[in-house]
Motif scaffolding. Structure first.
Motif, PDB file in Angstrom:
ATOM      1  N   LEU A 230       0.931  -1.427  -0.214  1.00 52.41           N
ATOM      2  CA  LEU A 230      -0.318  -0.070   0.128  1.00 52.41           C
ATOM      3  C   LEU A 230       0.718   1.530   0.560  1.00 52.41           C
ATOM      4  CD1 LEU A 230      -3.087  -1.018   2.776  1.00 52.41           C
ATOM      5  CD2 LEU A 230      -3.050  -1.007  -0.156  1.00 52.41           C
TER       6      LEU A 230
ATOM      7  N   GLN B 289      -1.466   5.370   3.098  1.00 46.28           N
ATOM      8  CA  GLN B 289      -3.017   4.313   3.211  1.00 46.28           C
ATOM      9  C   GLN B 289      -2.240   3.199   3.772  1.00 46.28           C
ATOM     10  OE1 GLN B 289      -3.136   2.691  -0.852  1.00 46.28           O
ATOM     11  NE2 GLN B 289      -4.448   3.676  -1.702  1.00 46.28           N
TER      12      GLN B 289
ATOM     13  N   CYS C  75     -16.447  -7.915   2.455  1.00 50.66           N
ATOM     14  CA  CYS C  75     -16.078  -6.820   3.346  1.00 50.66           C
ATOM     15  C   CYS C  75     -16.131  -7.879   4.831  1.00 50.66           C
ATOM     16  CB  CYS C  75     -16.567  -5.251   3.939  1.00 50.66           C
ATOM     17  SG  CYS C  75     -16.784  -4.005   4.471  1.00 50.66           S
ATOM     18  N   THR C  76     -15.374  -7.104   5.345  1.00 52.65           N
ATOM     19  CA  THR C  76     -15.386  -8.434   6.526  1.00 52.65           C
ATOM     20  C   THR C  76     -15.000  -7.092   7.689  1.00 52.65           C
ATOM     21  OG1 THR C  76     -14.193  -9.368   5.370  1.00 52.65           O
ATOM     22  CG2 THR C  76     -14.485 -10.259   7.578  1.00 52.65           C
TER      23      THR C  76
ATOM     24  N   ALA D   6     -14.586  -2.499  10.072  1.00 50.90           N
ATOM     25  CA  ALA D   6     -15.248  -2.795   9.102  1.00 50.90           C
ATOM     26  C   ALA D   6     -13.521  -3.232   7.940  1.00 50.90           C
ATOM     27  CB  ALA D   6     -16.381  -2.731   8.109  1.00 50.90           C
ATOM     28  N   LEU D   7     -13.043  -3.630   7.754  1.00 48.39           N
ATOM     29  CA  LEU D   7     -12.330  -3.587   6.314  1.00 48.39           C
ATOM     30  C   LEU D   7     -13.172  -4.741   5.320  1.00 48.39           C
ATOM     31  CD1 LEU D   7      -9.952  -1.551   6.448  1.00 48.39           C
ATOM     32  CD2 LEU D   7      -8.336  -3.740   6.690  1.00 48.39           C
ATOM     33  N   ARG D   8     -12.715  -3.549   3.915  1.00 50.81           N
ATOM     34  CA  ARG D   8     -12.587  -3.884   2.586  1.00 50.81           C
ATOM     35  C   ARG D   8     -11.811  -5.814   2.129  1.00 50.81           C
ATOM     36  NH1 ARG D   8     -14.831   0.730  -0.940  1.00 50.81           N
ATOM     37  NH2 ARG D   8     -17.425   0.879  -0.429  1.00 50.81           N
TER      38      ARG D   8
ATOM     39  N   ALA E 104      -8.108  -4.168   1.347  1.00 44.15           N
ATOM     40  CA  ALA E 104      -7.670  -3.869   1.831  1.00 44.15           C
ATOM     41  C   ALA E 104      -6.603  -4.704   2.611  1.00 44.15           C
ATOM     42  CB  ALA E 104      -7.405  -2.702   2.810  1.00 44.15           C
TER      43      ALA E 104
ATOM     44  N   PHE F 106     -21.977  -1.197   6.784  1.00 47.81           N
ATOM     45  CA  PHE F 106     -21.702  -3.351   6.436  1.00 47.81           C
ATOM     46  C   PHE F 106     -22.339  -3.548   4.876  1.00 47.81           C
ATOM     47  CE2 PHE F 106     -18.859  -6.027   7.422  1.00 47.81           C
ATOM     48  CZ  PHE F 106     -18.790  -7.017   7.927  1.00 47.81           C
TER      49      PHE F 106
ATOM     50  N   ASP G  11     -22.387  -2.859   1.384  1.00 53.99           N
ATOM     51  CA  ASP G  11     -21.021  -2.307   1.518  1.00 53.99           C
ATOM     52  C   ASP G  11     -20.399  -2.538   0.188  1.00 53.99           C
ATOM     53  OD1 ASP G  11     -17.399  -3.091   0.937  1.00 53.99           O
ATOM     54  OD2 ASP G  11     -18.266  -0.911   2.034  1.00 53.99           O
TER      55      ASP G  11
ATOM     56  N   VAL H 111      -8.589   3.077   0.913  1.00 51.24           N
ATOM     57  CA  VAL H 111      -8.460   2.489   1.477  1.00 51.24           C
ATOM     58  C   VAL H 111      -9.870   3.064   2.584  1.00 51.24           C
ATOM     59  CG1 VAL H 111      -7.105   1.228   3.969  1.00 51.24           C
ATOM     60  CG2 VAL H 111      -6.394   0.655   1.908  1.00 51.24           C
ATOM     61  N   PHE H 112     -10.778   2.147   3.012  1.00 48.74           N
ATOM     62  CA  PHE H 112     -11.310   2.751   4.461  1.00 48.74           C
ATOM     63  C   PHE H 112     -11.234   1.998   4.799  1.00 48.74           C
ATOM     64  CE2 PHE H 112     -12.675   4.627   0.210  1.00 48.74           C
ATOM     65  CZ  PHE H 112     -13.327   3.876  -0.386  1.00 48.74           C
ATOM     66  N   ALA H 113     -11.689   2.490   6.035  1.00 46.60           N
ATOM     67  CA  ALA H 113     -12.032   1.471   7.888  1.00 46.60           C
ATOM     68  C   ALA H 113     -13.442   2.146   7.897  1.00 46.60           C
ATOM     69  CB  ALA H 113     -11.151   1.261   8.460  1.00 46.60           C
ATOM     70  N   LEU H 114     -14.518   1.648   8.524  1.00 45.89           N
ATOM     71  CA  LEU H 114     -15.250   1.605   9.197  1.00 45.89           C
ATOM     72  C   LEU H 114     -15.457   0.914  10.144  1.00 45.89           C
ATOM     73  CD1 LEU H 114     -18.517   2.828   8.533  1.00 45.89           C
ATOM     74  CD2 LEU H 114     -19.180   0.841   8.209  1.00 45.89           C
TER      75      LEU H 114
END
Lengths: 88, 627
Positions: A29, A33, A59-60, A71-73, A76, B325, B328, B440-443
């Motif tokens: 990355l 990022q 997404c998890t 949660a992150l895709r 990533a 979520f 998504d 990159v994004f975090a939720l």
């Protein structure tokens, strides 16, 4: 670095739901990022457990450091390397 | 420094409120300053840095609430203000930073404190909130040990209890002088992971768990709500239930209010006549202003007053990030972050709020796209219109028992259409005008918190009600007057209103509606709530409504003006997809300072509206030919 019996590295996306591992590093990355992830809590040495899968896609939601869901895709999560897995 | 100085001339002491998302910063802020900032339970809800003042023991304090952030150096627009604010802190007078942490997540809070302590500016106090929840979970925190290790005072509170806030104020007040005199110890760490290790060490020392972690009800709920099979259906049912409650719950109050206003009106008319008002003025006031204002109060207000508190409860619970979520995948496919879902939910309340909320988007191009598409989601005012429309036109065709169900399904369907169009348009925009690389994004999915039902209901009911009534009076009163004038002034025997509507009629017919509808949308630029009243009043060219709010009467008025199902559908589509209201437009310009984005926020919804209307119009025409 945590020393553990299992020293093999694997991608976070390959970690099964419910299994805990420790973050070993982030590869592939851009710096911003990487910094973003680190500042959000994905730091080397932190424990991480996948808990929930999104029904629509890749997404998890992970439990970081034993508390809190983030949660992150998969795009990533794929770049995060973990090691030392065990059951929660 | 004089403790008991209270006159002007002594600057207020500055207090900065810093903390991770969802630690109750807004609760602390509200409690300390007595303000009523709404606090929703998800990351990024508070986006503005808010200021508040309070006085304690005759000393003035200025409390600056910084948006929730994960760290002192960061990414999104919301997080940048924290860094900026802390940097300017150095230049201004001495101040204290109140670092807020969640007692159930001490490691994160300690890590934030450590980051602050790398470059401390002014004094600091670590304030550990949510101690009641921690206690329930068997967590014990050794505050003295923590204070020793960090070198700053530490206090544990439960922000929602008033007495604890006084304790906090007392500590701040007495420590203020000491802190500014003694300075603060710097704690150097090399990197975030070192900082985390140190935080972990400190946490292990100071935080003990006295029993095994309790079974997590929240997690079990999450597993169901995000499951592949039932997750999304559950969300739809939930939302449908809220809509249904709104529709059914609003019926009775609406009828009551309509009756009430209809009964009062003749008395007012007579009264004004008796005190000698000219009949034109009576016309303007009673038939123009009064009718419009009372319509809005009777028809639009009850659904809003019910929906908004229910929705707020949902927000407080922490449910919204789960929706983001779940959906998504759709956002990924339109090249947007899942956070756009949160901005859309905000837009359901009010589009201006939704536009502000777009600050949580991770980069500028996504933010622009989110702003442009935000008004696809119907705000409260348009909601009420959609409910009325579907109840009048489609619901009344259905059997009595289902009369709440049909409008609910209609509105649900329309929201799905709005969501789908958002994804589609976002996709197009991100591929053309607002290209952004994969980011990159975090939720964050916060813990479920039991919402304070009574408090939320009363606060949002009062806030919302007062605001709507205020806006109704401000906006609809003059508009009602204007409509009456246009309807009753004529040029060559034809009311001006009819002439103007006639001018828009070709375009209206082209879209499958008519000139009056187009005119109504144009005139409701100030506020979407007034579209329906304007429309109905225009149809009744005498400029007065015979019976405010009666569904059957409305239906006959519309049918007499050649409305068909297609017209109703197109009207509802146009309600979703037309230019934003004036408040939203101003907010968009304020937020982006870009004429380009402002123009697009007008053009894009209109374009979508036109295209969809044409599809429906020709679709119905096709059906007529085939059947």
């Amino acid at each position: 670095m945590h020393t553990s019996q299992q020293n093999s590295l694997k991608r976070l996306t390959n970690l099964d739901i419910g299994k805990t591992a420790f973050i070993a590093g982030i590869k592939g990355l851009r710096t911003e990022q990487k910094d973003y992830l680190t500042n959000t809590g994905f730091v080397s040495g932190e424990s991480i457990t996948p808990i929930l899968l999104s029904p629509t896609g890749n997404c998890t939601a992970y439990r970081l450091g034993g508390c809190g869901l983030i949660a992150l895709r998969d795009s990533a999560a794929d770049k995060i390397l973990v090691t030392g897995e065990s059951y929660e | 420094m004089n403790k008991s100085k209270s006159e002007s001339g002594v600057e207020a002491r500055s207090l900065y409120l810093l903390g991770n998302p969802n630690v109750g910063k807004s609760t602390v802020f509200n409690a300390m300053t007595g303000l009523r900032q709404h606090t929703g339970n998800w990351s990024g809800k508070t986006v503005d840095a808010a200021y508040g003042m309070f006085t304690y023991k005759k000393t003035e304090y200025k409390l600056i609430d910084l948006p929730g952030t994960h760290s002192v150096n960061s990414e999104t627009a919301e997080e940048r203000t924290v860094g900026d604010a802390l940097k300017t802190q150095n230049k201004s007078e001495s101040s204290i930073t109140l670092i807020l942490a969640d007692a159930t997540r001490m490691k994160r809070g300690i890590a934030l404190a450590l980051e602050f302590l790398e470059n401390p500016c002014g004094g600091a106090v670590l304030c550990v909130n949510l101690c009641d929840i921690a206690e329930k979970r068997g967590l014990k925190i050794d505050y003295e040990e923590l204070s020793l290790m960090l070198g700053i005072p530490v206090i544990g509170i439960t922000a929602k209890r008033k007495s604890e806030i006084s304790r906090l104020k007392e500590m701040i007040h007495t420590k203020y002088e000491e802190l500014n005199r003694d300075g603060i110890r710097r704690i150097q760490t090399q990197s975030p992971s070192e900082r985390l290790k140190l935080a972990e060490k400190i946490t292990d020392c100071c935080v003990t768990r006295s029993e095994a972690a309790p079974t997590d009800l929240g997690e079990r709920f999450d597993r169901i709500v995000t499951s592949k099979l039932v997750g999304i259906p559950i969300m739809l049912i939930f939302f449908g239930a809220i809509l249904w409650l709104t529709i059914c719950g609003a019926n009775y109050p609406s009828e009551l209010l309509s009756q009430l206003f209809a009964n009062i009106k003749p008395h007012i008319t007579v009264f004004l006549k008796n005190i000698g008002f000219p009949s034109v003025l009576i016309g303007i006031l009673c038939d123009g202003v009064y009718d419009t204002v009372t319509w809005i109060t009777a028809v639009m207000l009850p659904p809003m007053a019910i929906f908004f508190p229910l929705f707020t409860l949902l927000e407080d619970l922490g449910f919204l990030p789960r929706i983001a979520f779940n959906l998504d995948g759709c956002y990924t496919r339109s090249n947007m972050s899942g956070k756009q879902c949160l901005t859309q939910c905000m837009g359901l309340g009010c589009n201006a709020v939704g536009v502000c909320g777009c600050r949580i988007m991770p980069n500028e191009s996504q933010r622009s796209v989110a702003i442009i598409t935000n008004c696809f989601m119907p705000c409260n005012g348009r909601f009420a219109l959609l409910i009325s429309m579907s109840a009048i036109f489609i619901g009344s065709a259905a059997p009595k028992g289902l009369s709440g169900l049909i409008p609910m399904l209609c509105v649900l369907l329309l929201i799905c259409v709005a969501a789908i169009m958002t994804w589609l348009v976002s996709f197009i925009l991100t591929k053309t005008l607002f290209k952004s690389e994969g980011d990159v994004f975090a939720l964050e999915l916060p813990e479920y918190r039991r919402p304070e039902i009574l408090r939320t209901l009363t606060v949002s009911l009062i806030n919302r009600t007062l605001r709507i009534v205020g806006r109704a009076l401000l906006v609809s009163a003059p508009t009602g007057a204007v409509i009456w004038l246009l309807a009753n002034a004529d040029a060559g025997g034809v009311p001006l209103l009819t002439l103007i509507a006639g001018f828009f009629d070709p375009f209206g017919k082209f879209l499958g509606v008519d000139g009056f509808i187009v005119l109504a949308f144009i005139l409701s630029l100030p506020a979407n709530e007034i579209t329906l009243p304007i429309l109905v009043m225009s149809y009744l060219a005498s400029g007065t409504m015979t019976d405010v709010g009666g569904n059957e009467v409305l239906r006959s008025v519309l049918t007499e003006n050649s409305w068909t199902i297609a017209t109703a559908v197109n009207m509802m589509l146009l309600t979703l997809f037309h230019w934003p209201c004036a408040t939203t437009l101003m907010t968009i310009y304020q937020e982006t300072k870009s004429k380009k984005i402002l123009a697009l926020s007008v053009l894009v919804p209109c374009a979508v509206g036109i295209i969809l209307c044409l599809c429906v119009k020709y679709g119905f025409a096709l059906l007529n030919i085939v059947f």
